[in-house]
Design a protein around this motif. Structure first.
Motif: not given
Length: 501
Positions: A251, A259, A454, A457-459, A462, A465, A469-470
């Protein structure tokens, strides 16, 4: 070798047994201020426990892979069959840090050695689990089986980091690297409590009811602040609720190389936080200087109250208020005024300041100044009220005008407070979230998205999920925050003589 009394910090002779100033027994301090290297070694050992012990080999160039898109990347503490080894390893390192912090470096050598033994047992004796599938059980491998073919697997970077970390943690206990920076502190023993000469267990018994009162707070902090820190291991996994599996530094490598949205959020975090800090501090100083020049006490207090009131409003209320004020239609106060002043011909020409990438950051800074400036003025006005009036009177007698008095008396007296406030707030620049979250939208995402939003939002927003990574992004953000806090603590010691941690 110079020694200091533990009670009054008076300088003692080399072979002194009793302090001539306060009568306390003098003990030779073999390990003084030696914790920096040792703690660095312990932290390095902990990092090594998160890195791969066994890594697969890239067949094209016969080197250990750093990043891969395959499921099977590496084996470490996180995917051994007995995961309890990792918790014991971490607990031993925490004990080492605590012992070093309380000046028990000799005992920390024992706990660090225990951590090394736990690592050795886990590395050689515990089977490693290979992730097969979401609904399939793990496949077990022994270390000898993994390393049987040197063209497939090799010793991972985590092993070398742990070995180096343990050596530094143990050797660091014998080096006083801070002795050249140590500041002599003179304290009058009359202001010291006699309890300082008591044994630690005697102190605990004497103040046992205070410790009992503190116990609920300690339990709360451990449960809600320190227990969640165990989840740091998920930054090195592909997180699946039923069976998260270890993927090494996959990650972090993807975050650094692939990313672009992360780096955009990182850049926005620095820009918004630092600019907001500079503007808020500058506005607070200017308003404090202006308020200090007001002679009418009633008017001065009224203005100060009006400036300070927005601080008590939540960011949700502030965002709703300014969305109404800056609305691009006739209901928006600002645009209605601009249209009536013929700055814009019609409401079709007016911009939506919170929905346009050209205006969003400037609007964000204005809103932050409006809300937070009042809080800073309290600190600066308190400093200004402590300046002796005799200095102004003497300067006025010498012919200094208002500007000269402000330039040579007020601002120099205020400078130490300005630097202190700036340093304390600089440590929090990576924590910006709520003020951005309530004001941003999809249209301004390129200039408004910060690391915290960010991660959110990713958690939560998205489609697919990846909690691993988050967690990795959050861990990176926390590490930057730790560096800033330590740097600000060092700067604080230089400026005001004491740290912030």
């Amino acid at each position: 070798m110079k020694m200091q009394c533990k009670s009054c910090h008076a300088e003692l002779a080399k072979h002194a047994k009793v302090c001539p100033k306060c009568g306390a027994k003098a003990k030779k301090q073999a390990f003084t201020n030696t914790k920096v290297i040792a703690i660095f070694g312990v932290c390095l050992t902990f990092i090594g426990g998160l890195l791969p012990f066994v890594q697969d080999i890239d067949p094209t160039n016969n080197v250990v892979k750093i990043n891969t898109d395959s499921i099977e990347v590496a084996y470490s503490f996180m995917n051994i069959q007995q995961i309890a080894y990792w918790y014991l390893f971490m607990l031993a390192l925490v004990v080492s840090i605590v012992l070093i912090a309380i000046k028990k470096e000799k005992l920390s050598i024992i706990s660090t050695s225990v951590a090394a033994v736990i690592f050795g047992v886990a590395f050689f004796a515990s089977p490693y689990c290979e992730y097969v599938g979401r609904t399939k059980p793990f496949k077990l491998h022994n270390l000898t089986d993994l390393l049987a073919d040197p063209q497939v697997y090799a010793i991972g970077i985590g092993v070398y980091v742990i070995i180096i970390g343990v050596i530094i943690a143990i050797a660091g206990c014998f080096f006083d690297v801070l002795k050249y920076f140590k500041r002599e502190i003179k304290v009058d023993p009359r202001y010291l409590s006699n309890s300082m000469n008591k044994n630690i267990w005697v102190k605990i018994k004497t103040y046992r009811w205070f410790y009992l009162m503190f116990l609920p707070v300690l339990i709360f902090v451990l449960l809600f602040n320190y227990w969640p820190m165990l989840g740091v291991r998920f930054a090195f996994t592909d997180y699946i609720i039923t069976n998260p599996h270890y993927v090494g530094i996959k990650h972090f490598a993807a975050m650094a190389t692939k990313d672009v949205f992360f780096w955009n959020a990182f850049r926005n975090t620095i820009i918004l936080s630092v600019t907001k800090l500079l503007l808020n501090t500058g506005a607070a100083v200017v308003i404090s200087l202006l308020l200090n020049e007001i002679s009418n006490l009633t008017f001065k207090k009224t203005v100060q109250t009006i400036v300070y009131l927005p601080h008590f409003m939540s960011w949700v209320v502030v965002a709703s208020l300014f969305k109404l004020i800056l609305s691009p239609d006739a209901s928006g106060l600002v645009n209605s005024i601009l249209v009536k002043m013929h700055v814009f011909a019609t409401f079709n020409d007016v911009p939506f300041y919170l929905g346009d990438t050209r205006y969003w950051q400037a609007t964000f800074f204005v809103i932050n100044i409006w809300k937070d400036t009042g809080w800073g003025t309290i600190l600066f006005l308190a400093t200004l009220s402590g300046i002796s009036p005799e200095l102004y009177e003497a300067a006025q007698i010498d012919g200094a005008n208002r500007w000269s008095r402000m330039k040579f008396i007020t601002i120099p007296a205020l400078m130490n407070t300005i630097i202190t406030v700036f340093i304390l707030n600089l440590a929090k620049v990576m924590k910006i979230f709520e003020s951005v979250f309530v004001l941003q939208n999809d249209a301004v995402d390129p200039v408004a998205n910060v690391i915290q939003t960010y991660i959110y939002q990713k958690t939560f927003e998205a489609g697919t999920v990846n909690y691993g990574y988050t967690t990795a992004v959050g861990l990176f953000n926390s590490l930057i925050g730790v560096v800033l806090v330590l740097g600000c603590d060092f700067a604080s010691k230089k400026v005001r003589g004491r740290g912030i941690v």
